[in-house]
Design a protein around this motif. Sequence first.
Motif, PDB file in Angstrom:
ATOM      1  N   ASN A 204       0.841  -1.201   0.000  1.00  0.00           N
ATOM      2  CA  ASN A 204       0.000   0.000   0.000  1.00  0.00           C
ATOM      3  C   ASN A 204       0.876   1.251   0.000  1.00  0.00           C
ATOM      4  OD1 ASN A 204      -2.572  -1.390   0.268  1.00  0.00           O
ATOM      5  ND2 ASN A 204      -1.917  -1.873   2.354  1.00  0.00           N
ATOM      6  N   THR A 205       0.322   2.325  -0.512  1.00  0.00           N
ATOM      7  CA  THR A 205       0.974   3.629  -0.477  1.00  0.00           C
ATOM      8  C   THR A 205       0.079   4.609   0.278  1.00  0.00           C
ATOM      9  OG1 THR A 205      -0.027   4.329  -2.570  1.00  0.00           O
ATOM     10  CG2 THR A 205       2.112   3.195  -2.692  1.00  0.00           C
ATOM     11  N   ILE A 206       0.538   5.815   0.414  1.00  0.00           N
ATOM     12  CA  ILE A 206      -0.242   6.838   1.124  1.00  0.00           C
ATOM     13  C   ILE A 206      -1.627   6.989   0.503  1.00  0.00           C
ATOM     14  CG2 ILE A 206      -0.371   9.313   1.631  1.00  0.00           C
ATOM     15  CD1 ILE A 206       2.706   9.251   1.950  1.00  0.00           C
ATOM     16  N   GLU A 207      -1.710   6.794  -0.801  1.00  0.00           N
ATOM     17  CA  GLU A 207      -2.997   6.960  -1.484  1.00  0.00           C
ATOM     18  C   GLU A 207      -4.060   6.004  -0.944  1.00  0.00           C
ATOM     19  OE1 GLU A 207      -0.409   9.350  -3.009  1.00  0.00           O
ATOM     20  OE2 GLU A 207       0.052   7.200  -3.207  1.00  0.00           O
ATOM     21  N   HIS A 208      -3.653   4.838  -0.490  1.00  0.00           N
ATOM     22  CA  HIS A 208      -4.603   3.880   0.079  1.00  0.00           C
ATOM     23  C   HIS A 208      -5.193   4.377   1.411  1.00  0.00           C
ATOM     24  CE1 HIS A 208      -2.337   1.163  -2.640  1.00  0.00           C
ATOM     25  NE2 HIS A 208      -3.418   0.398  -2.634  1.00  0.00           N
ATOM     26  N   MET A 209      -4.538   5.346   2.043  1.00  0.00           N
ATOM     27  CA  MET A 209      -4.939   5.813   3.376  1.00  0.00           C
ATOM     28  C   MET A 209      -5.799   7.082   3.324  1.00  0.00           C
ATOM     29  SD  MET A 209      -1.412   5.208   5.518  1.00  0.00           S
ATOM     30  CE  MET A 209      -2.226   4.538   6.983  1.00  0.00           C
ATOM     31  N   GLU A 210      -6.249   7.437   2.139  1.00  0.00           N
ATOM     32  CA  GLU A 210      -6.938   8.709   1.956  1.00  0.00           C
ATOM     33  C   GLU A 210      -8.150   8.852   2.884  1.00  0.00           C
ATOM     34  OE1 GLU A 210      -8.873  11.448  -1.626  1.00  0.00           O
ATOM     35  OE2 GLU A 210      -7.862   9.555  -2.099  1.00  0.00           O
TER      36      GLU A 210
ATOM     37  N   ASP B  57      -6.203  -0.217   9.075  1.00  0.00           N
ATOM     38  CA  ASP B  57      -6.198   1.222   8.846  1.00  0.00           C
ATOM     39  C   ASP B  57      -6.799   1.595   7.501  1.00  0.00           C
ATOM     40  OD1 ASP B  57      -4.066  -0.102   7.680  1.00  0.00           O
ATOM     41  OD2 ASP B  57      -2.603   1.478   8.049  1.00  0.00           O
ATOM     42  N   ILE B  58      -6.857   0.631   6.577  1.00  0.00           N
ATOM     43  CA  ILE B  58      -7.380   0.880   5.237  1.00  0.00           C
ATOM     44  C   ILE B  58      -8.747   0.234   5.042  1.00  0.00           C
ATOM     45  CG2 ILE B  58      -6.961   0.481   2.770  1.00  0.00           C
ATOM     46  CD1 ILE B  58      -3.949   0.624   3.444  1.00  0.00           C
TER      47      ILE B  58
END
Length: 305
Positions: free
Chosen positions: A60-66, A281-282
């Motif tokens: 995952n990247t930061i984009e997955h945590m939007e 968290d996602i």
Amino acid sequence: MVCCRSVASYIDKTPPISRLNPDSTFTSQWLELERGNIRYVRRGDSHAKDTVILMPDPPNTIEHMEELIKILEPTFQVIAFEGLGFGYSTAFLSHDFSLEHCADVIADLLEKLEVNRAILALTCIAALPGLMVAKKHPEIVTGLVLGQVPSLSEAKKWAQRVDFKGVLGTPFVGQILLKIMKNSVSDIWYKNALARDVDRKPYVEKTQSSFRRGARFSLASALQSFQKDTTCSSELIAEQNAIVLWGSLDRGHKKTNKHSILNLLPNGKVIELEHCAHFPDIEVPKEFAKAIFDIAEAGPPNKAL
């Protein structure tokens, strides 16, 4: 063998050949730390009492945590970063992927960004280094929200289980496999990490889009380092109030003693999430955010959860 692993990990530390270009609604920033260049985003209220530190669990990247970031940013300052060798963060040759070096990265980030009061909200690969930071810097880390993390010994058993036939754990072989088959390996990773009835396509598409834009997935180097890590459990005992969230549908952790993490958290508690697998968290950002709000309200460990 240590030298062999170290040299093999150089494959994951080559400088980017083109400009990194995340496809993001967030404004990306890069920060040069002692062991590499970190990609991070900074959102929310810069004057908030607490800063929440997040790191997406690779691939995952930061984009997955939007969604999680949007829930938190009205109340907290939120700093989300990608670990060295993952996402758009690039490790220097001096970074060996050990728990100690990963903890140094978090501590260095806190210092460089002048964070003086932090809640570490970290899962899986980042959680144990987070404990080391919490132990070393109780004056900064006021609370912990962790996900999918057991004790050190149980985590090492998990690392052996997920390394199919020892391929990823073999120096050079693992790194080269990830370079050549990054898309296929990430798809398999999501297939095993998510619940059987969950559509993994949105996760995979976002990740593989990041690969096309220069993102990294140094899973082999991280696994090889962790399997031989010499950190003692006593170095990870953190006194802060802590909530550990466990997705019950995580098939990779079926055999894991989930409550073993409490050996490292004298002021912690475990909450099992019935409709979640490996990425709390996602997958369930509202529940993860609630745990962060609860820890913020509890404050330092003189007030029980």
